[in-house]
Design a protein around this motif. Structure first.
Motif, mmCIF file in Angstrom:
data_model
loop_
_atom_site.group_PDB
_atom_site.id
_atom_site.type_symbol
_atom_site.label_atom_id
_atom_site.label_comp_id
_atom_site.label_asym_id
_atom_site.label_seq_id
_atom_site.Cartn_x
_atom_site.Cartn_y
_atom_site.Cartn_z
ATOM 1 N N GLU A 269 0.808 -1.223 0.000
ATOM 2 C CA GLU A 269 0.000 0.000 0.000
ATOM 3 C C GLU A 269 0.842 1.275 0.000
ATOM 4 O O GLU A 269 0.648 2.158 -0.830
ATOM 5 N N ALA B 106 2.965 1.667 -3.213
ATOM 6 C CA ALA B 106 2.102 1.937 -4.359
ATOM 7 C C ALA B 106 1.618 3.386 -4.332
ATOM 8 O O ALA B 106 1.550 4.051 -5.368
ATOM 9 N N TYR B 107 1.320 3.878 -3.135
ATOM 10 C CA TYR B 107 0.892 5.272 -3.005
ATOM 11 C C TYR B 107 2.006 6.213 -3.459
ATOM 12 O O TYR B 107 1.767 7.149 -4.224
ATOM 13 N N GLN C 83 4.469 5.588 -5.446
ATOM 14 C CA GLN C 83 4.676 5.425 -6.881
ATOM 15 C C GLN C 83 3.621 6.196 -7.669
ATOM 16 O O GLN C 83 3.941 6.913 -8.619
ATOM 17 N N SER C 84 2.363 6.091 -7.269
ATOM 18 C CA SER C 84 1.319 6.821 -7.989
ATOM 19 C C SER C 84 1.400 8.315 -7.697
ATOM 20 O O SER C 84 1.079 9.137 -8.553
ATOM 21 N N VAL D 276 -4.467 3.972 -6.289
ATOM 22 C CA VAL D 276 -4.036 2.799 -5.527
ATOM 23 C C VAL D 276 -5.252 1.962 -5.134
ATOM 24 O O VAL D 276 -5.248 0.736 -5.255
ATOM 25 N N GLN D 277 -6.292 2.633 -4.695
ATOM 26 C CA GLN D 277 -7.502 1.913 -4.299
ATOM 27 C C GLN D 277 -8.107 1.168 -5.492
ATOM 28 O O GLN D 277 -8.486 0.007 -5.373
ATOM 29 N N GLN E 145 1.730 -4.597 -9.921
ATOM 30 C CA GLN E 145 2.486 -3.526 -10.573
ATOM 31 C C GLN E 145 1.898 -3.215 -11.950
ATOM 32 O O GLN E 145 1.767 -2.054 -12.326
ATOM 33 N N LEU F 161 -1.407 -1.412 -11.467
ATOM 34 C CA LEU F 161 -1.158 -0.046 -10.994
ATOM 35 C C LEU F 161 -0.704 0.850 -12.146
ATOM 36 O O LEU F 161 -1.216 1.960 -12.307
#
Length: 182
Positions: A9, A12-13, A15-16, A30-31, A54, A57
């Motif tokens: 989590e 990923a946050y 990264q986004s 992410v969600q 990945q 995402l």
């Protein structure tokens, strides 16, 4: 599945967040990616989940940009019409991040220096082309090997190496101009 999602989590946050530069949008992306993974691939073995996630995402980030492009064609950006300085509701304290409350945290001067270097790196990272940024984050942030990054990006291993090399050289150059050597 829940353990895996809890593990990825935060990364990923980040990264986004690098990709879209907006906290709320990054959280939504992410969600959405997590929902797609759990809905479509919950029956997959745990070893396959990192690469699938990945890929999902990255596709969700691309979908966001596609939607933005279509929307911007038909609408005028409202931010250009609103003068934030004239609004008295803006609180600069809301922009300050909460520091680590650990008793083992570094001294304030080191925290400040680290925060400034990280902010500079993030600014330079945002300026990279999308594929270079994606390869760099997957290889050095997510600590994937070349083969895993190539699968996640949907390209050859040679392309991943090329994108990483170019990203590293560009980042080093940008940071050197700012007086930062790592």
């Amino acid at each position: 599945m829940a353990d895996f999602l809890a593990q990825v989590e935060r990364r990923a946050y980040k990264q986004s967040m690098f990709a879209v530069r907006d906290e709320h949008t990054a959280l939504d992306i992410v969600q959405d990616a997590m929902m797609k993974l759990s809905e479509k691939y919950a029956d997959r073995p745990p070893a396959e989940l990192p690469l699938l996630f990945q890929r999902i995402l990255q596709n969700t980030i691309r979908d966001f940009y596609r939607r933005q492009k279509v929307r911007s064609t038909w609408t005028t950006p409202m931010s250009s019409l609103i003068n934030e300085d004239s609004d008295g509701d803006h609180d600069p304290l809301e922009t300050i991040e909460v520091e680590n409350e650990s008793p083992y945290a570094a001294p304030p001067l080191q925290q400040l220096e680290r925060a400034q270097v990280l902010a500079s790196i993030e600014k330079c990272l945002v300026k990279l082309p999308a594929r270079q940024r994606e390869a760099f984050i997957l290889r050095y942030w997510e600590e994937m090997d070349v083969a895993e990054a190539a699968k996640a990006m949907g390209c050859s291993e040679g392309s991943v190496k090329t994108h990483c090399s170019r990203a590293t050289h560009t980042l080093a150059e940008s940071l050197k101009k700012l007086g930062i050597t790592l």
